[in-house]
Design a protein around this motif. Sequence first.
Motif, mmCIF file in Angstrom:
data_model
loop_
_atom_site.group_PDB
_atom_site.id
_atom_site.type_symbol
_atom_site.label_atom_id
_atom_site.label_comp_id
_atom_site.label_asym_id
_atom_site.label_seq_id
_atom_site.Cartn_x
_atom_site.Cartn_y
_atom_site.Cartn_z
ATOM 1 N N THR A 159 -26.681 6.836 3.884
ATOM 2 C CA THR A 159 -26.097 8.204 3.625
ATOM 3 C C THR A 159 -24.881 8.673 4.628
ATOM 4 O OG1 THR A 159 -27.739 8.734 5.024
ATOM 5 C CG2 THR A 159 -28.354 8.403 2.743
ATOM 6 N N ARG A 160 -24.563 7.731 5.641
ATOM 7 C CA ARG A 160 -23.547 8.361 6.571
ATOM 8 C C ARG A 160 -22.297 7.628 6.132
ATOM 9 N NH1 ARG A 160 -26.548 8.297 12.083
ATOM 10 N NH2 ARG A 160 -24.736 9.786 12.565
ATOM 11 N N VAL A 161 -22.130 6.722 5.327
ATOM 12 C CA VAL A 161 -20.699 6.047 5.055
ATOM 13 C C VAL A 161 -20.654 5.638 3.636
ATOM 14 C CG1 VAL A 161 -19.314 3.907 5.534
ATOM 15 C CG2 VAL A 161 -21.010 4.657 7.297
ATOM 16 N N PRO A 162 -19.901 6.568 2.802
ATOM 17 C CA PRO A 162 -19.267 7.918 3.351
ATOM 18 C C PRO A 162 -20.519 8.864 3.737
ATOM 19 C CG PRO A 162 -19.127 7.647 0.909
ATOM 20 C CD PRO A 162 -19.570 6.360 1.484
ATOM 21 N N PRO A 163 -20.188 9.934 4.329
ATOM 22 C CA PRO A 163 -21.029 10.773 4.881
ATOM 23 C C PRO A 163 -21.853 11.718 3.720
ATOM 24 C CG PRO A 163 -18.975 11.500 5.685
ATOM 25 C CD PRO A 163 -18.638 10.148 5.012
ATOM 26 N N THR B 85 -28.693 16.319 10.382
ATOM 27 C CA THR B 85 -29.567 15.843 9.373
ATOM 28 C C THR B 85 -30.189 14.572 9.830
ATOM 29 O OG1 THR B 85 -28.749 17.384 7.837
ATOM 30 C CG2 THR B 85 -30.338 15.530 7.032
ATOM 31 N N ALA B 86 -29.337 13.734 10.361
ATOM 32 C CA ALA B 86 -29.839 12.369 11.098
ATOM 33 C C ALA B 86 -30.634 12.357 11.974
ATOM 34 C CB ALA B 86 -28.518 11.887 11.112
ATOM 35 N N ALA B 87 -30.226 13.470 13.085
ATOM 36 C CA ALA B 87 -31.368 13.649 14.111
ATOM 37 C C ALA B 87 -32.752 13.870 13.864
ATOM 38 C CB ALA B 87 -30.722 14.485 15.114
ATOM 39 N N HIS B 88 -32.546 14.789 12.828
ATOM 40 C CA HIS B 88 -33.901 15.337 12.308
ATOM 41 C C HIS B 88 -34.709 14.183 11.730
ATOM 42 C CE1 HIS B 88 -33.739 19.597 13.044
ATOM 43 N NE2 HIS B 88 -32.446 19.642 12.323
ATOM 44 N N HIS C 280 -36.636 2.630 4.369
ATOM 45 C CA HIS C 280 -36.313 4.139 4.938
ATOM 46 C C HIS C 280 -35.206 4.201 5.604
ATOM 47 C CE1 HIS C 280 -39.375 2.388 7.201
ATOM 48 N NE2 HIS C 280 -39.274 3.238 8.066
ATOM 49 N N TYR C 281 -34.612 3.201 6.374
ATOM 50 C CA TYR C 281 -33.539 3.423 7.302
ATOM 51 C C TYR C 281 -32.305 3.457 6.310
ATOM 52 C CZ TYR C 281 -36.481 2.811 11.433
ATOM 53 O OH TYR C 281 -37.466 3.028 12.238
ATOM 54 N N GLU C 282 -32.343 3.083 5.224
ATOM 55 C CA GLU C 282 -31.228 3.525 4.222
ATOM 56 C C GLU C 282 -30.806 4.803 4.441
ATOM 57 O OE1 GLU C 282 -29.083 0.761 2.673
ATOM 58 O OE2 GLU C 282 -30.412 -0.119 4.134
ATOM 59 N N ASP C 283 -31.830 5.879 4.727
ATOM 60 C CA ASP C 283 -31.354 7.091 4.525
ATOM 61 C C ASP C 283 -30.907 7.669 5.795
ATOM 62 O OD1 ASP C 283 -32.804 8.049 1.896
ATOM 63 O OD2 ASP C 283 -34.331 6.896 2.668
#
Length: 271
Positions: free
Chosen positions: A135-139, A145-148, A128-131
């Motif tokens: 998902t952030r490179v490229p964004p 959303t990442a903080a959530h 689940h850490y892939e999410d």
Amino acid sequence: MAKAVSTSLVVKPGKHADLRGRDPGDRLGMADKAVGVQQLEALTERLAQLQNRLWAESARSVLLVLQGLDASGKDGAIRRVFTGVNPQGCRIVSFKVPTGEEPAHDYLWRVHRACPPRGDLGIFNRSHYEDVVATRVPPKIDDATAAHRYRHIREFERMLNDEGTTVLKVFLHLSNDEQRKRLQERLDDPAKNWKFQKADLDARGHWHEFQRIYEEVLTETSTEWAPWHVAPADHKWVRDVAIAGLLVEVLDRLDPKVPPSDPGLEDILVT
């Protein structure tokens, strides 16, 4: 692996992960590879015994989460560390780009379905850490959303822990130069060509960005109930000893018990 070594690998909850301050080439106090191989042999034997007891007890489960950059050795570690475990009580799941019905659900849906049932040792090869990384490179998601998602993941892992699944998270810390060597080996050796994808070079071009994001991820999601551990991965044998040692430590702490036999069995004679 000694308790003190395990403690040195942990990202203390509430503290900065500081990947730049951790040596990917650390040998964890082992003199050479021969010593490491010897330790790994003893650890895998102990792991097999404990995993069999976990399966027989069938009351709790353990989930090993492996994350790391390309060529950090997730596949190799799984092959070597779990060589002696009972396959009936061990499940390995690899998470790639969502397909089929997966994109129609929340990002944790497919992950929750794959968590190990009671009695099993589960292994996530990526997770689940892939999410919050891929998902952030490229964004594809923004920082808000990442903080959530960090909050979601912390609470998801708390729920797993409360329900009897011990979550052991290990980041395989590989240096830039060692990754270059391993990717080049995949290109130079025809037997390893299948491991290489052109996308690996694109990801390598974002090395520093991935390091920054992983440092943030480890800092934000290392908790009392599911702390991160950073395993040095430049030496494959050190990486394997670290993972095996952490698993044995977790299972020793859980101390699973084989169920007691039914009364009167000692008087039965099979004819």
